[in-house]
Structure formats: structure tokens, C-alpha cells
Scaffold this active site. Sequence first.
Site, PDB file in Angstrom:
ATOM      1  N   SER A   2       0.957  -1.044  -0.046  1.00  8.11           N
ATOM      2  CA  SER A   2      -0.034  -0.047   0.009  1.00  8.11           C
ATOM      3  C   SER A   2       0.919   1.296   0.068  1.00  8.11           C
ATOM      4  CB  SER A   2      -0.812  -0.040   1.047  1.00  8.11           C
ATOM      5  OG  SER A   2      -1.418   1.275   1.475  1.00  8.11           O
TER       6      SER A   2
ATOM      7  N   TYR B 141      -1.826  -0.204  10.123  1.00  5.37           N
ATOM      8  CA  TYR B 141      -1.935  -0.626   8.848  1.00  5.37           C
ATOM      9  C   TYR B 141      -0.820  -0.498   8.022  1.00  5.37           C
ATOM     10  CZ  TYR B 141      -4.093  -1.190   3.884  1.00  5.37           C
ATOM     11  OH  TYR B 141      -3.925  -1.520   2.535  1.00  5.37           O
TER      12      TYR B 141
END
Length: 252
Positions: free
Chosen positions: A143, A157
Amino acid sequence: MSDRVMIVTGGSRGIGAATARLAGAAGYAVLVNYAANAEAAGAVAAEIRAAGGQAETVRGDVGSEADILGIFEAADRMGRLAVLVNNAGVVDQPSAVADMDLARLERMFRINTIGSFLCAREAVRRMSTARGGEGGVIVNLSSAAAKLGSPGQFVDYASAKGAIDTFTVGLAKEVAAEGVRVCAVRPGIIETDIHASGGQPDRVATMTPDLPMRRPGSAEEVARAILWLASDEASYSTGAILDVSGARAILP
């Protein structure tokens, strides 16, 4: 039995579903993994079959080692594993690190990081020429958060995805001489329902005016990058992490 089986974890929605559809069209026998939504996974598989491709579904939570073993056993019944797409992942509600509890952190890393490790382990055991395999490709989902840090919202995350970046490079070097390529894609703001699962259904619309391209990416745009990395066209790419972020991941 197929000699081009692709596992797509988290394949019932978003980037996973788009990847599964493109893989079916490209001639892979696709195993669509899902954790809970059997109907959505079944719809993806049915769409692939309706277009003349091969697809099956399998339930399995990548946060569970037993479930992961079941996913790979299902793939074995389909034929030779050629590609693993480590796509399954979760987010949580926005939070400062000071307010995160242990349960949240354990869930985040168990699914997003450890699950990818264990899936890759099983893939390498089947693909590695040193272990009797015929080679293959692993594509991990990172990501843009891994580079940006996501302060005040998703540092957990971002950290889990940062670990995926390091894992991709390390595993790629480890199995480079064994016929296994390992790469990753690093998506930016993509129009999928993962934002709603993190409690921010309007996140994409809110962020769009500040994105470098003034639009979010689509799941299919990420999926096309995944399919390229998995293909022979990328035969000399391993350890590569491809940004599909519309320049967001390179901003300070």
C-alpha cells in the site's frame, strides 16, 4: 487439472475480484478465496466460467494457519500452482497509536502480514525447483501507506504493509535461483469498499480533490499491474514493488 492455477486471496471483492476476472480471461484456472461472503465469491467465479474460463471458490481466513492449508489443498485439486496473489487484508477505524489496543494490533498483523507470510510459504513449497516444483510467481499487495505512514489514522496498517515491502524483497532474493519470482504492487487511493469496512465510506470522495491526478484509481487498474507482474512479460522482474498510486506514494 490445469498447469496454470492462480490463487487470489480475498478474491470476492475489490482488487481481488478484479484480479480474478482478468486472470480468468488470461487463461488461468482461478481459485477465488473468501473469508465470509460466499455469495460474492461465487458470483466472481460464475462470471469467469460464463466467459469460458475456469474458477472455483474456497472459504478461508488468512489469519488462520489451518484455513490457509485448506486453501492450498483446494488449489492442489485444481492442478499446478503457478501464481499466488496475496491480496486479502483488513483495515480498522481511524485511530492514533496511543489509543490502539493489543487486539487491534494482533488482528492487523496476523491477517495483513503473517497471513501473507504463511501463504507465501505454502506457495514456495509447491513452486520452488529446489523442492520439486516448476517455478511460479508470488505477487504481494502492499500500500502507499507503507511509504506515507498514515499518521493519526492507520499507522498499524501502514506498518503491516511496510513489512510486506521488506518481505517481498527478502523472499525474492531467497528464492530467485529456485524459479520463483516475488513482486508486489503498492496501490494508492483505490475505489473499493475497503474504505467502508474501515468506517470511512466517503473517504475516496473526500480525498479526491487532493490527489495528484484528481481521481482515485480503479480496482482493475491495480489488477492489470498484478497480471503483468505475474506474466512472462515480467520474467526478469523480481523483488520489484510497483507503485499504482497516481503519484501519491512519492509525495513527501
